[in-house]
Design a protein around this motif. Structure first.
Motif, mmCIF file in Angstrom:
data_model
loop_
_atom_site.group_PDB
_atom_site.id
_atom_site.type_symbol
_atom_site.label_atom_id
_atom_site.label_comp_id
_atom_site.label_asym_id
_atom_site.label_seq_id
_atom_site.Cartn_x
_atom_site.Cartn_y
_atom_site.Cartn_z
ATOM 1 N N GLU A 180 40.591 40.685 32.433
ATOM 2 C CA GLU A 180 41.415 40.254 33.562
ATOM 3 C C GLU A 180 41.501 41.309 34.662
ATOM 4 O OE1 GLU A 180 44.210 41.717 30.259
ATOM 5 O OE2 GLU A 180 42.414 40.484 30.437
ATOM 6 N N TRP A 190 45.311 33.533 30.933
ATOM 7 C CA TRP A 190 45.662 34.301 32.127
ATOM 8 C C TRP A 190 45.465 33.506 33.400
ATOM 9 C CZ3 TRP A 190 48.459 38.134 30.804
ATOM 10 C CH2 TRP A 190 48.181 38.864 29.646
ATOM 11 N N LEU A 247 45.269 34.277 37.412
ATOM 12 C CA LEU A 247 45.082 35.325 38.410
ATOM 13 C C LEU A 247 45.143 34.683 39.778
ATOM 14 C CD1 LEU A 247 42.031 36.871 36.594
ATOM 15 C CD2 LEU A 247 44.347 37.789 36.553
ATOM 16 N N LYS A 281 49.115 38.503 38.383
ATOM 17 C CA LYS A 281 48.624 37.989 37.105
ATOM 18 C C LYS A 281 49.813 37.474 36.316
ATOM 19 C CE LYS A 281 47.722 40.709 33.607
ATOM 20 N NZ LYS A 281 47.106 41.728 32.727
ATOM 21 N N SER A 331 50.817 34.986 32.542
ATOM 22 C CA SER A 331 50.343 34.239 31.375
ATOM 23 C C SER A 331 50.786 32.792 31.510
ATOM 24 C CB SER A 331 50.889 34.847 30.084
ATOM 25 O OG SER A 331 52.308 34.822 30.092
#
Length: 278
Positions: free
Chosen positions: A87, A125, A127, A176, A178
């Motif tokens: 990531e 993830w 982004l 970022k 979750s």
């Protein structure tokens, strides 16, 4: 390997009184649809052209196309990177995408510029990267989060854009987060912000049965309010969370399907790019 599954839909509408040819926004999105060789589970970008005459529309298109085409080239030319990517490297890649888009807008639309919001989902993830007053949102556990800060002055005007006269690549906001099943991700132009407050957008998402119903609800609001700006958004809902592609062995494909408008997807390990007509 279990992959993340994303359902998405998009809307782009010209300002009240305008038609499709007047729309200065652009949008593209793609989903991996669980294919084990897809290099992304989901990617989307929205751009809002700024300037005069026809240059804003050209700037928005250049920003969107360059952002996605750069990702395609990056992975089709260097597939050996797939297994090693994480990531952190993806954040660097998004920065590089915007730097490329900045230069391409300057070349193709010298009288225009664009704000933009891009999102990429890899496994668990999310982004996000934004420039100017375009936004990326994340709704999780019923709470809406704006992922980056607007780059605007005290009057609300963008201080950072893709293109324009700046020589160096544009500064942008990155984030970022979750994700979990049932979460929503939104990338949008400032026309959406003028149509819906964050509280109203959160309520719209909580009530939506699917990205398609979210698009319908936004379209109804835009028409009812006669918004004096182009309105563009991608709505993405997380249906399943899996592993990112870099969790595999590294012996993976990296192709992307043919790009096209009006829906459709690529075959094999590719991502099919889509837009939604208003």
């Amino acid at each position: 390997m279990r992959r993340t599954l994303i359902e998405a839909a998009a809307l782009t509408m010209a300002r009240a009184g305008g038609d499709a040819s007047d729309n200065e926004d652009s949008v593209r999105y793609a989903a991996g649809k669980g294919h084990p060789d897809a290099w992304a589970d989901f990617v989307a970008v929205v751009a809002d052209g700024v300037g005069t005459s026809r240059e804003p529309a050209a700037a928005g298109r250049a920003a969107v196309e360059t952002w996605l085409q750069f990702l395609e080239r990056r992975f089709t030319e260097r597939p050996e990177d797939l297994a090693a990517f994480d990531e952190v490297q993806f954040e660097h890649l998004l920065r590089e995408c915007f730097a490329q888009a900045h230069r391409q807008v300057q070349r193709l639309a010298p009288g225009g510029s664009a704000t933009a919001a891009g999102v990429c989902i890899q496994g668990p993830w999310l982004l996000a990267a934004t420039v100017g007053d375009a936004r990326a949102y994340h709704l999780t556990e019923g709470i809406l989060h704006q992922l980056t800060e607007d780059q605007v002055d005290s009057g609300g005007n963008p201080t950072d854009v893709l293109g324009g006269r700046a020589v160096s690549p544009v500064a942008a906001g990155y984030a970022k987060a979750s994700i979990s099943p049932g979460d929503w991700i939104v990338a949008c132009s400032d026309g959406v912000i003028k149509t819906l407050s964050p509280e109203a957008l959160a309520a719209l998402l909580r009530a939506a049965e699917s990205p398609q119903t979210a698009v319908k609800a936004l379209k109804e609001r835009v028409r009812a309010q006669k918004v004096d700006d182009d309105v563009t958004a991608v709505f993405a809902r997380v249906d399943q969370v899996g592993e990112p592609f870099w969790a595999g062995t590294g012996d993976r494909g990296s192709g992307i399907g043919d790009q096209g408008s009006g829906g459709g997807g690529g075959g094999g390990g590719g991502l099919g790019f889509s837009v939604s007509d208003s």
